[in-house]
Each structure stands twice: as structure tokens, then as C-alpha cells.
Design a protein around this motif. Structure first.
Motif, PDB file in Angstrom:
ATOM      1  N   ILE A  70       0.835  -1.201   0.000  1.00  0.00           N
ATOM      2  CA  ILE A  70       0.000   0.000   0.000  1.00  0.00           C
ATOM      3  C   ILE A  70       0.867   1.246   0.000  1.00  0.00           C
ATOM      4  O   ILE A  70       0.579   2.223  -0.702  1.00  0.00           O
ATOM      5  CB  ILE A  70      -0.954  -0.006   1.213  1.00  0.00           C
ATOM      6  CG1 ILE A  70      -1.977  -1.130   1.079  1.00  0.00           C
ATOM      7  CG2 ILE A  70      -1.643   1.334   1.378  1.00  0.00           C
ATOM      8  CD1 ILE A  70      -2.758  -1.398   2.344  1.00  0.00           C
ATOM      9  N   ILE A  71       1.934   1.235   0.777  1.00  0.00           N
ATOM     10  CA  ILE A  71       2.816   2.403   0.849  1.00  0.00           C
ATOM     11  C   ILE A  71       3.571   2.587  -0.467  1.00  0.00           C
ATOM     12  O   ILE A  71       3.728   3.706  -0.949  1.00  0.00           O
ATOM     13  CB  ILE A  71       3.784   2.266   2.040  1.00  0.00           C
ATOM     14  CG1 ILE A  71       2.999   2.367   3.351  1.00  0.00           C
ATOM     15  CG2 ILE A  71       4.865   3.328   1.994  1.00  0.00           C
ATOM     16  CD1 ILE A  71       3.792   1.996   4.587  1.00  0.00           C
ATOM     17  N   ALA A  72       4.027   1.488  -1.059  1.00  0.00           N
ATOM     18  CA  ALA A  72       4.806   1.575  -2.294  1.00  0.00           C
ATOM     19  C   ALA A  72       3.955   2.075  -3.456  1.00  0.00           C
ATOM     20  O   ALA A  72       4.382   2.941  -4.218  1.00  0.00           O
ATOM     21  CB  ALA A  72       5.413   0.221  -2.631  1.00  0.00           C
ATOM     22  N   GLU A 117      -8.661   1.718   8.310  1.00  0.00           N
ATOM     23  CA  GLU A 117      -8.537   3.095   7.840  1.00  0.00           C
ATOM     24  C   GLU A 117      -7.953   3.155   6.434  1.00  0.00           C
ATOM     25  O   GLU A 117      -8.425   3.928   5.595  1.00  0.00           O
ATOM     26  CB  GLU A 117      -7.661   3.905   8.803  1.00  0.00           C
ATOM     27  CG  GLU A 117      -7.625   5.375   8.468  1.00  0.00           C
ATOM     28  CD  GLU A 117      -6.796   6.173   9.448  1.00  0.00           C
ATOM     29  OE1 GLU A 117      -6.544   7.348   9.146  1.00  0.00           O
ATOM     30  OE2 GLU A 117      -6.400   5.636  10.496  1.00  0.00           O
ATOM     31  N   ALA A 118      -6.963   2.322   6.163  1.00  0.00           N
ATOM     32  CA  ALA A 118      -6.389   2.294   4.812  1.00  0.00           C
ATOM     33  C   ALA A 118      -7.436   1.824   3.803  1.00  0.00           C
ATOM     34  O   ALA A 118      -7.541   2.383   2.705  1.00  0.00           O
ATOM     35  CB  ALA A 118      -5.166   1.382   4.773  1.00  0.00           C
ATOM     36  N   GLU A 155      -4.332   6.877   1.858  1.00  0.00           N
ATOM     37  CA  GLU A 155      -4.219   5.443   2.126  1.00  0.00           C
ATOM     38  C   GLU A 155      -2.813   5.099   2.622  1.00  0.00           C
ATOM     39  O   GLU A 155      -2.653   4.359   3.592  1.00  0.00           O
ATOM     40  CB  GLU A 155      -4.523   4.705   0.818  1.00  0.00           C
ATOM     41  CG  GLU A 155      -4.634   3.227   0.916  1.00  0.00           C
ATOM     42  CD  GLU A 155      -4.939   2.636  -0.446  1.00  0.00           C
ATOM     43  OE1 GLU A 155      -5.861   1.820  -0.496  1.00  0.00           O
ATOM     44  OE2 GLU A 155      -4.250   2.975  -1.436  1.00  0.00           O
ATOM     45  N   ALA A 156      -1.801   5.675   1.993  1.00  0.00           N
ATOM     46  CA  ALA A 156      -0.418   5.431   2.419  1.00  0.00           C
ATOM     47  C   ALA A 156      -0.161   6.026   3.798  1.00  0.00           C
ATOM     48  O   ALA A 156       0.554   5.423   4.611  1.00  0.00           O
ATOM     49  CB  ALA A 156       0.558   6.007   1.400  1.00  0.00           C
ATOM     50  N   GLU A 157      -0.736   7.197   4.089  1.00  0.00           N
ATOM     51  CA  GLU A 157      -0.585   7.805   5.412  1.00  0.00           C
ATOM     52  C   GLU A 157      -1.210   6.923   6.498  1.00  0.00           C
ATOM     53  O   GLU A 157      -0.705   6.868   7.622  1.00  0.00           O
ATOM     54  CB  GLU A 157      -1.225   9.185   5.444  1.00  0.00           C
ATOM     55  CG  GLU A 157      -0.451  10.246   4.704  1.00  0.00           C
ATOM     56  CD  GLU A 157      -1.177  11.580   4.673  1.00  0.00           C
ATOM     57  OE1 GLU A 157      -2.052  11.800   5.539  1.00  0.00           O
ATOM     58  OE2 GLU A 157      -0.868  12.384   3.792  1.00  0.00           O
ATOM     59  N   ALA A 158      -2.308   6.254   6.168  1.00  0.00           N
ATOM     60  CA  ALA A 158      -2.948   5.358   7.137  1.00  0.00           C
ATOM     61  C   ALA A 158      -2.159   4.058   7.283  1.00  0.00           C
ATOM     62  O   ALA A 158      -2.170   3.436   8.354  1.00  0.00           O
ATOM     63  CB  ALA A 158      -4.378   5.057   6.706  1.00  0.00           C
TER      64      ALA A 158
END
Length: 184
Positions: A70-72, A117-118, A155-158
Motif C-alpha cells: 500500500i505504501i509503495a 482506515e487504509a 491510504e499510504a498515510e494510514a
């Protein structure tokens, strides 16, 4: 004089003279008490670790790799609804309820909350578009693309705190396993 002291000692021996007889009994008593204390302590550690610690480890490793994905690169809602990821938050919550260790339970609940949350920030499925070569994109398409990119950012922040909570939960799980099983 020496014979009188030896005769008196033979008639009325002090406990100093008899300590060798009682030493094995006291050592056995201390061994039994020590074993009982260790058994109670080990039982408390096993209760804190909970049943199916390997199942929890597998769930946390899967969540860690999903958070890293998700972060990538942002993921859309259908990715979260795939069979292998659909029940991630619920599975972690269920496994958390089986634990007695409060620190581990808190980290697991934070992981599940970060996953939810994401997923809440995930944009919907992409709509198919037919574009003609050389034709510029419309303002609506550019606005939609900007909105989707903003949702990927949220989404990445979550997912970032979720990844940190997964790492903390794995560290706590490792610590409990070392205390209980002696694993390194």
C-alpha cells in the motif's frame, strides 16, 4: 580437658554437627519449590502468548507485506476485497482476543484499525476509458485522476502507522516467545 569436651559433644550434639544429615532434604525442598515457581511463571507466559502463536505470526507477516504494498503503490478497493486480504482486520482482532498480554493486544488492535482506515481511503475500481491517440484528457478526467492520487496518499498515510504497529507487535511476540519457548 579435650576428652571432656569430646564426651560432652557426643552426649549432646549441636545442630552444627548434624547439618550434613539435613542438607539433602533442604536441597530437595528448595528444588521442589523452585520447580513449582517456574511452572507457575511459565504458565503465565504461555497464557500471555496465547494459543496459535504461529498463526498470529503468519497474519502479521501478511499484514506487513500488504502495508508495504500500500505504501509503495496505492491500492484500489478491489485489491482489499480479494480472498487473501478480505478478512485481515477481523482475523487479527480474533487472534488478539486470544492473548492475555496487554501490550500485544494493544498493538494488534492498532494494526487492525490501521488496516480498516487504509481500506476506507481506498478509491473504488477504475473505470475503463476509451481514448483516442493524441486527444488531450478532459478536465473531468484530470480532476478524477487528482482525486484518486489524493486518496492513494491518504491510504499510504494510514498504512505507515499500521506498518510500525506490525513491527512492534512482532517484536513483542518474539519477546514473549523467547521467555516461553527460548526461541531466538
Amino acid at each position: 580437658m579435650l576428652l571432656a569436651v569430646a564426651a560432652k559433644t557426643a552426649e549432646n550434639p549441636s545442630w552444627w554437627d548434624e547439618w550434613g544429615k539435613f542438607l539433602p532434604g533442604w536441597l530437595a525442598f528448595l528444588w521442589v519449590v523452585g520447580t513449582a515457581v517456574r511452572k507457575v511463571w511459565l504458565r503465565q507466559q504461555k497464557l500471555a502468548l496465547g494459543a496459535a502463536d504461529d498463526e498470529l505470526r503468519d497474519a502479521l507477516i501478511a499484514a506487513r507485506s500488504s502495508f508495504e504494498d500500500i505504501i509503495a503503490k496505492g491500492r484500489r478497493a478491489p485489491w482489499f476485497e480479494a480472498d487473501e486480504r478480505r478478512e485481515t482486520a477481523r482475523r487479527i482482532r480474533d487472534l488478539a482476543e486470544r492473548r492475555k498480554d496487554e501490550a500485544l493486544r494493544a498493538e494488534l488492535s492498532k494494526v487492525a484499525a490501521a488496516w480498516d482506515e487504509a481500506f476506507a481511503h481506498a478509491p473504488g475500481a477504475a473505470r475503463p476509458r476509451i481514448r483516442v491517440m493524441g486527444q488531450p484528457s478532459s478536465p473531468q478526467e484530470r480532476a478524477e485522476s487528482a482525486r484518486v492520487q489524493a486518496q492513494f496518499g491518504k491510504e499510504a498515510e494510514a498504512a505507515r502507522p499500521g506498518l510500525e504497529h506490525v513491527k512492534s507487535a512482532l517484536a513483542r511476540l518474539n519477546e514473549l516467545e523467547r521467555k516461553t519457548h527460548g526461541r531466538s
